[in-house]
Design a protein around this motif. Structure first.
Motif, mmCIF file in Angstrom:
data_model
loop_
_atom_site.group_PDB
_atom_site.id
_atom_site.type_symbol
_atom_site.label_atom_id
_atom_site.label_comp_id
_atom_site.label_asym_id
_atom_site.label_seq_id
_atom_site.Cartn_x
_atom_site.Cartn_y
_atom_site.Cartn_z
ATOM 1 N N ALA A 42 0.830 -1.207 0.000
ATOM 2 C CA ALA A 42 0.000 0.000 0.000
ATOM 3 C C ALA A 42 0.864 1.256 0.000
ATOM 4 C CB ALA A 42 -0.928 0.001 1.218
ATOM 5 N N SER A 45 2.478 1.820 -3.359
ATOM 6 C CA SER A 45 1.581 2.293 -4.421
ATOM 7 C C SER A 45 1.484 3.813 -4.446
ATOM 8 C CB SER A 45 0.194 1.671 -4.257
ATOM 9 O OG SER A 45 -0.447 2.165 -3.105
ATOM 10 N N ALA A 46 1.912 4.471 -3.382
ATOM 11 C CA ALA A 46 1.884 5.939 -3.332
ATOM 12 C C ALA A 46 3.156 6.577 -3.882
ATOM 13 C CB ALA A 46 1.660 6.405 -1.902
ATOM 14 N N PHE A 77 -5.408 9.072 -8.479
ATOM 15 C CA PHE A 77 -5.005 7.727 -8.071
ATOM 16 C C PHE A 77 -6.073 6.704 -8.444
ATOM 17 C CE2 PHE A 77 -4.609 4.252 -4.992
ATOM 18 C CZ PHE A 77 -3.262 3.962 -5.086
ATOM 19 N N VAL A 83 -5.140 -0.410 -1.495
ATOM 20 C CA VAL A 83 -5.532 0.982 -1.258
ATOM 21 C C VAL A 83 -6.868 1.249 -1.939
ATOM 22 C CG1 VAL A 83 -4.880 3.400 -1.527
ATOM 23 C CG2 VAL A 83 -3.121 1.687 -1.141
ATOM 24 N N SER A 85 -8.549 4.214 -1.828
ATOM 25 C CA SER A 85 -8.503 5.528 -2.466
ATOM 26 C C SER A 85 -7.308 6.309 -1.935
ATOM 27 C CB SER A 85 -9.795 6.309 -2.195
ATOM 28 O OG SER A 85 -9.912 6.608 -0.820
ATOM 29 N N ALA A 86 -6.945 7.330 -2.699
ATOM 30 C CA ALA A 86 -5.876 8.235 -2.283
ATOM 31 C C ALA A 86 -6.217 9.631 -2.773
ATOM 32 C CB ALA A 86 -4.536 7.788 -2.835
ATOM 33 N N ILE A 93 -0.576 13.576 1.021
ATOM 34 C CA ILE A 93 -1.199 12.379 0.466
ATOM 35 C C ILE A 93 -1.911 11.640 1.585
ATOM 36 C CG2 ILE A 93 -0.804 10.194 -0.720
ATOM 37 C CD1 ILE A 93 1.840 11.477 -1.774
ATOM 38 N N LEU A 95 -3.882 8.132 2.110
ATOM 39 C CA LEU A 95 -4.271 6.826 1.582
ATOM 40 C C LEU A 95 -5.335 6.224 2.485
ATOM 41 C CD1 LEU A 95 -0.780 5.179 0.911
ATOM 42 C CD2 LEU A 95 -2.209 6.386 -0.719
ATOM 43 N N THR A 96 -6.408 5.718 1.899
ATOM 44 C CA THR A 96 -7.403 4.964 2.649
ATOM 45 C C THR A 96 -7.210 3.502 2.276
ATOM 46 O OG1 THR A 96 -8.938 6.821 2.577
ATOM 47 C CG2 THR A 96 -9.851 4.661 3.126
ATOM 48 N N LEU A 97 -6.885 2.690 3.267
ATOM 49 C CA LEU A 97 -6.582 1.287 3.011
ATOM 50 C C LEU A 97 -7.846 0.500 2.702
ATOM 51 C CD1 LEU A 97 -3.935 0.802 5.833
ATOM 52 C CD2 LEU A 97 -3.530 1.223 3.410
ATOM 53 N N THR A 109 -6.410 4.992 7.613
ATOM 54 C CA THR A 109 -5.724 5.918 6.719
ATOM 55 C C THR A 109 -4.237 6.032 7.047
ATOM 56 O OG1 THR A 109 -6.211 7.818 8.128
ATOM 57 C CG2 THR A 109 -7.791 7.322 6.373
#
Length: 143
Positions: A42, A45-46, A77, A83, A85-86, A93, A95-97, A109
């Motif tokens: 995760a 991915s950012a 994203f 993930v 959403s981001a 940034i 990130l919502t897992l 998050t």
């Protein structure tokens, strides 16, 4: 007389007890390992978002106010397996897992805040994750 061969009941019970003890030790370690692997994916991915925020900051004289999702060269994203959403707002940034990572991790998050220096950007990670192995992984690289 013919002598009987084989294991006694006590010997078999000892073997079963040893296997049970080993399983009780290995299962939590395996679960921590899988949670850490999914959390690491995760965070990775950012990386494209972090690079885009860095370029946006460089092009705007280290000002992050125009570095948002879909503008300033920062892409929108696309969700991944880990993930859901981001969002990028002023270079930060969030990130919502996704679900399926593990207990006390799903839906939480990770916030990545840029610290713009004169020649580089460092990132500070904070999180709402309470699972110990995942939280340590997320926060271990903070400056």
């Amino acid at each position: 007389m013919k002598k009987q061969q084989g294991f006694t009941l006590i010997e078999l019970m000892i073997v079963v007890a040893i296997i049970g003890i080993l399983a009780a030790i290995a299962l939590p370690a395996y679960q921590d390992y899988t949670v850490k692997a999914k959390t690491s994916a995760a965070i990775s991915s950012a990386n494209s978002l972090k690079t885009a925020v860095g370029l946006c900051a460089q092009e705007n004289g280290n000002v992050l106010t125009t570095c948002d999702s879909g503008s300033g060269g920062v892409p929108v994203f696309n969700a991944t397996k880990e993930v859901a959403s981001a969002a990028v707002t002023d270079g930060v940034i969030v990130l919502t897992l996704a679900t399926g990572i593990g207990a006390n991790v799903d839906g939480e998050t990770i916030t990545m805040t840029p610290n713009v220096g004169t020649s580089s950007i460092t990132w500070t990670n904070t999180t709402s994750v309470t699972q110990a192995a995942a939280k340590d992984l997320i926060e271990k690289n903070n400056p």
